[in-house]
Design an enzyme around this catalytic site. Sequence first.
Site, short mmCIF file in Angstrom:
data_model
loop_
_atom_site.label_atom_id
_atom_site.label_comp_id
_atom_site.label_asym_id
_atom_site.label_seq_id
_atom_site.Cartn_x
_atom_site.Cartn_y
_atom_site.Cartn_z
N LYS A 193 -30.06 -108.93 -58.34
CA LYS A 193 -31.44 -108.74 -57.86
C LYS A 193 -31.47 -109.14 -56.39
CE LYS A 193 -35.90 -107.93 -58.67
NZ LYS A 193 -36.44 -106.64 -59.12
N ASP A 221 -33.49 -104.84 -63.05
CA ASP A 221 -34.57 -104.17 -63.79
C ASP A 221 -34.25 -102.69 -64.00
OD1 ASP A 221 -34.76 -104.52 -61.05
OD2 ASP A 221 -36.92 -104.28 -60.95
N ASP A 271 -26.75 -112.66 -70.18
CA ASP A 271 -27.24 -113.07 -71.50
C ASP A 271 -28.23 -112.02 -72.03
OD1 ASP A 271 -27.71 -114.62 -73.70
OD2 ASP A 271 -28.82 -116.19 -72.67
N TYR A 275 -28.26 -121.12 -65.67
CA TYR A 275 -27.91 -122.08 -66.71
C TYR A 275 -27.08 -123.24 -66.15
CZ TYR A 275 -29.39 -118.33 -69.92
OH TYR A 275 -30.09 -117.36 -70.59
#
Length: 338
Positions: free
Chosen positions: A172, A205, A229, A123
Amino acid sequence: MYNAVLIKGDGTGPEVVESAVRVIEATGVKIKWHEEEAGEVALKKYGTPLPESCLEAIKNYKVALKGPITTPVGSGFRSVNVALRKELELYAGVRPVAYLPLKDAKYENVDLVVVRENTEGMYSGVEHFVDKERTAAESIRIITRKATKRIVEFAFKYAQNKNRRKVTVVHKANILKATCGLFLEIAKEVATSFPEIEFEDRIIDNMAMQLVKKPQEYDIIVTSNLFGDILSDLCAGLVGGLGVASGANIGDDCAVFEPVHGSAPKYAGQNKVNPTATILSGAMLLDHLGENEASKKIIEAVKKVIKEGVQVTYDLGGQATTSQMTEALIRIIENENI
Ligand code: NAD
């Protein structure tokens, strides 16, 4: 008497903010609210969705209670929420997720907090089309050492202050070796300064799956902007949905408390939506001011009303209006020894 800024917001915002103000008042804590406008109302009136006076008021009074603000999709003004977080350096998005005694509660003993980095990552706002024909578009995911260190330290200090046992960093780094690699590397460095708090890491994940299967195992989760988020909405779904999910955006100088949900414009003016998320955000505000007893009172009243299951809004299986649920909470706070 405390001072705080009040931003009612768009859509259903004014209804839920009014509920929260009334419930806070019922605890006996005196707050002088300084109302400021932001969002669609401000855009119409002042030509900007985030007037300077609103920012100045928050800088001056340090705390604010805010309703949700509508953000046009694809075009129009950039998100006021993102701008507020950036302008006031509200770098920590704090979203507690705790079991509520709902009839159809899927999980018991859930008590975790998602701490989200609020100022950069996906963002960052560095985004463009690569050509006039719009054949492709790209966003740049910025992760800095400074912002990562700040958010991970915040998570550990929060854990210390609230007597929490574990911090889980979510990333990740197996694929995003530079950005998530840096985030993880710094988290590991920071963790060494807090040996009394358990530290672990999870890949995003896998974390999403783990949270659905065994959320009870998690305590404080710290992660970058986009992952935070998504995970905070996922976590809201574990304990009753957006109608009950509270949040805060905290920086070194100021703090803005607001529900996780958006402005739900289709229900605006219908006295229908659940005020709990905003009321619980108000409880977080009281806790932030040091009014822990008043804050706990609100949380206990919410649990009681939800357990009884009568004076609750449609999303919790009831038929009560926003104001009926608010009044039920006020009655408990004012009349019962909770
Ligand atoms: P939303 O959260 O407003 O609504 C999604 C759905 O969730 C609603 O249709 C409703 O079914 C349910 N819901 C939301 N709040 C509820 C409540 N208090 N009680 C009961 N049910 C509730 O999300 P959206 O439709 O994606 O977004 C609407 C607008 O809000 C958009 O413009 C978006 O950008 C904005 N938004 C603002 C914030 C913020 O101000 N912090 C956060 C998220 C979305």
